[in-house]
Design a protein around this motif. Structure first.
Motif, PDB file in Angstrom:
ATOM      1  N   GLN A   1       0.673  -1.158  -0.079  1.00 36.59           N
ATOM      2  CA  GLN A   1       0.049  -0.105   0.125  1.00 36.59           C
ATOM      3  C   GLN A   1       0.756   1.098   0.068  1.00 36.59           C
ATOM      4  O   GLN A   1       0.296   2.607  -0.085  1.00 36.59           O
ATOM      5  CB  GLN A   1      -1.086  -0.121   1.013  1.00 36.59           C
ATOM      6  N   THR A   2       2.028   0.970   0.106  1.00 35.39           N
ATOM      7  CA  THR A   2       3.018   2.172  -0.277  1.00 35.39           C
ATOM      8  C   THR A   2       4.049   1.886  -1.334  1.00 35.39           C
ATOM      9  O   THR A   2       4.035   0.764  -1.602  1.00 35.39           O
ATOM     10  CB  THR A   2       3.763   2.445   1.100  1.00 35.39           C
ATOM     11  N   LEU A   3       4.596   3.033  -1.903  1.00 33.87           N
ATOM     12  CA  LEU A   3       5.727   2.623  -3.002  1.00 33.87           C
ATOM     13  C   LEU A   3       6.844   2.528  -2.205  1.00 33.87           C
ATOM     14  O   LEU A   3       7.928   3.098  -2.351  1.00 33.87           O
ATOM     15  CB  LEU A   3       5.763   3.955  -3.999  1.00 33.87           C
TER      16      LEU A   3
ATOM     17  N   PRO B   1      -2.004   4.695  -1.920  1.00 28.50           N
ATOM     18  CA  PRO B   1      -1.192   5.094  -3.153  1.00 28.50           C
ATOM     19  C   PRO B   1      -1.778   4.254  -4.410  1.00 28.50           C
ATOM     20  O   PRO B   1      -1.860   4.696  -5.505  1.00 28.50           O
ATOM     21  CB  PRO B   1       0.002   4.466  -2.793  1.00 28.50           C
ATOM     22  N   ALA B   2      -2.547   3.142  -4.285  1.00 26.20           N
ATOM     23  CA  ALA B   2      -3.316   2.423  -5.167  1.00 26.20           C
ATOM     24  C   ALA B   2      -4.134   3.133  -6.012  1.00 26.20           C
ATOM     25  O   ALA B   2      -4.426   3.204  -7.110  1.00 26.20           O
ATOM     26  CB  ALA B   2      -3.722   1.201  -4.795  1.00 26.20           C
ATOM     27  N   ALA B   3      -5.033   3.563  -5.017  1.00 30.27           N
ATOM     28  CA  ALA B   3      -6.001   4.786  -5.604  1.00 30.27           C
ATOM     29  C   ALA B   3      -5.690   5.909  -6.191  1.00 30.27           C
ATOM     30  O   ALA B   3      -5.952   6.465  -7.424  1.00 30.27           O
ATOM     31  CB  ALA B   3      -6.856   5.044  -4.614  1.00 30.27           C
ATOM     32  N   VAL B   4      -4.284   6.556  -5.919  1.00 27.83           N
ATOM     33  CA  VAL B   4      -3.795   7.952  -6.349  1.00 27.83           C
ATOM     34  C   VAL B   4      -3.269   7.193  -7.724  1.00 27.83           C
ATOM     35  O   VAL B   4      -3.426   7.933  -8.760  1.00 27.83           O
ATOM     36  CB  VAL B   4      -2.399   8.142  -5.515  1.00 27.83           C
ATOM     37  N   ALA B   5      -2.539   5.879  -8.015  1.00 25.23           N
ATOM     38  CA  ALA B   5      -2.059   5.553  -9.185  1.00 25.23           C
ATOM     39  C   ALA B   5      -3.259   5.322 -10.103  1.00 25.23           C
ATOM     40  O   ALA B   5      -3.064   5.553 -11.177  1.00 25.23           O
ATOM     41  CB  ALA B   5      -1.242   4.309  -8.832  1.00 25.23           C
TER      42      ALA B   5
END
Length: 534
Positions: free
Chosen positions: A3-5, A156-160
């Motif tokens: 969930q994080t890069l 982060p997945a939603a942002v991507a």
């Protein structure tokens, strides 16, 4: 899924992006009409991403496994490697911009910054790198992705996912912003490549590849979008890596901007990747020399053969050889081989080897990697070339002198299998050695060496530690010839002592009767001396 890069997610992203660009490469090449319709945007993006992915894998490979460490390097090291790998491997206008986008993201992610901010920094950095930004290109797509990401709150997945959707919508609109795209009925090739990379980011973070919709109908170009002139553009694309300070690069930008167009300069911290289209390629390189130290110089001629000119006939057999210096490149080229130059610390990627195999334009190709570290890279290149219908044989040469021996017995009029067997036998009968200068104190099979010591390596292992090149080389030659030999091959670097070849030739003639010696100039090859004994 992460969930994080973090380091693992970055590694997965690079691998997925490379796979996706590999699948989309030909489709992206096919729509490449701007800034030059040379049909290589997809290939350039793939080669750039391949270099980034290899740099990331190298960091993971070097990091200690349990119980010392967890086997996962710090995220900071991984994102820096990604950016550096893309920088040194960037190809073409699109690849250079992709390298700057990754560098901009790395500047934020290495400080544990969030993904939306990283995408915004990437887009801003890309605009600054391009001398004359044009809307309707990958820059527009990157900006749309960053804006969509900033408007999203979530994982982060939603942002991507938001960035991917924003980029995809912006890509569909590029033909209304750039008339050459509208007239051709295509979207921007570089922008499409970026959408592919962002789709891989979504998959790395969410575990699910985004749904790829069909291309939107290409709208009619905007009325106020000026048509490009029909005049021919510059004749050459010039790309090189440059070691220089910021002030020198600022002056270089000004000078290159006067010489040509499509100028993109990316990098920082003393290392830059320079890309420009010019009519005077020599002047562009000279400008780099005045600014600092240019290397890995690539010059491509844009001119295509006239329609009435027949295409070059495919030959039956060719040899592709990786060489460590300009001198051997010339020698192998004179012998009829297609060469790939490998500079110290910058091994060629598999994509470069595939391009060389294609460039040889032959039905049958013999590949000489001439480096043990290239065995996996060469094997990957061979598989890809075979998938394209080219018959390729890989001879696992571990040193340039083995490649020279193989090339010496190459006979294209023999049956392919017989030729490969003869070349393999010649390479296998050649012991190889090299002299190198130690950069730091370290343990070797011959004992502890200090910085500045001369190391004699036979078949890859340090067997002699000496104080000067001549005496160490004599010791190495004596050890190699103790088991017999008929021919000694010496390949000297450009900075080797001028009398070294004469001293070693004299030594062999006096101490080893009936052994011949041949000397070649290797140019800038990373080590002072290469030795082969057949």
């Amino acid at each position: 899924m992460p969930q994080t890069l973090d380091a693992v997610a970055v590694r997965g992203w690079c691998a997925l992006a490379l796979d996706a660009l590999g699948r989309d490469r030909e489709a992206i090449d096919a729509i490449n009409v701007y800034p030059v319709a040379d049909g290589d945007t997809g290939t350039n993006l793939y080669l750039t991403m391949e270099s980034a992915a290899q740099a990331v894998e190298a960091v993971f490979a070097a990091y200690p496994e349990p119980p010392v460490y967890a086997g996962v390097p710090p995220t900071t090291d991984v994102v820096r490697a990604m950016a550096h790998g893309a920088l040194i491997g960037a190809r073409g206008n699109s690849g250079t911009i992709l390298a700057q986008l990754l560098r901009g993201m790395a500047e934020v992610l290495q400080d544990d910054g969030d993904l939306a901010t990283a995408l915004h920094r990437a887009a801003a950095a890309a605009y600054l790198a391009v001398a004359h930004p044009v809307e309707g290109t990958v820059l527009t797509v990157a900006t749309a992705a960053a804006e969509a990401a900033r408007e999203t709150n979530g994982t982060p997945a939603a942002v991507a996912q938001a960035a991917y959707a924003g980029a995809r919508d912006a890509l569909d609109a590029t033909p209304t912003q750039l008339a050459v795209l509208g007239r051709a009925g295509v979207v921007d090739a570089g922008g499409r490549g970026l959408v592919t990379v962002l789709g891989a980011l979504v998959q790395a973070l969410s575990g699910e590849a985004p749904v790829v919709r069909g291309p939107a109908p290409v709208p009619v170009p905007a009325v106020d979008c000026p048509a490009e002139t029909e005049t021919a553009g510059p004749a050459f694309e010039v790309i090189y890596l440059l070691e220089a300070d910021d002030a020198a690069v600022d002056r270089l930008r000004t000078r290159l901007d006067r010489l040509g167009d499509s100028l993109v300069v990316v990098g920082g911290d003393g290392l830059w990747n320079v890309h420009v289209h010019v009519d005077d390629a020599g002047a562009a390189v000279e400008a780099g020399v005045e600014a600092g130290r240019p290397y890995r110089i690539r010059i491509t001629h844009f001119e295509q053969p006239a329609a009435a000119e027949p295409s070059r006939e495919q030959v039956q057999r060719a040899v592709v050889a990786v060489v460590p210096g300009e001198g051997l490149a010339g020698l192998c080229a004179e012998a009829g081989a297609t060469t790939v130059l490998a500079r110290p610390g910058e091994p060629p990627a598999s994509g470069e080897l595939v391009e060389a195999i294609r460039r040889a334009h032959a039905r049958e190709v013999v590949l000489l990697p001439n480096d043990a570290e290239l065995r996996h890279t060469a094997a990957a290149a061979v598989e890809q070339a075979r998938a394209e219908g080219i018959r390729v044989a890989l001879i696992p040469t571990r040193a340039a002198v083995q490649g020279i021996a193989a090339l010496a017995v190459h006979a294209p009029d023999r049956r392919f299998d017989e030729d490969v067997v003869a070349m393999t036998s010649a390479a296998g009968a050649t012991r190889h050695a090299e002299l190198a200068v130690a950069e730091r104190q370290s343990w070797t099979m011959a004992g502890v060496c200090q910085a500045g010591d001369v190391l004699g390596l036979i078949d890859g292992d340090v067997v002699v530690i000496g104080q000067d090149l001549a005496s160490t080389a004599r010791t190495v030659l004596d050890r190699m010839l103790a088991a017999g030999g008929e021919l000694v091959t010496l390949v000297l670097a450009a900075d080797a002592p001028p009398n070294l070849a004469a001293l070693l030739e004299s030594h062999v003639a006096k101490a080893h009767l009936a052994v011949d010696t041949v000397v070649y100039e290797g140019g800038r090859q990373g080590v002072p001396l290469l030795i082969g004994v057949e």
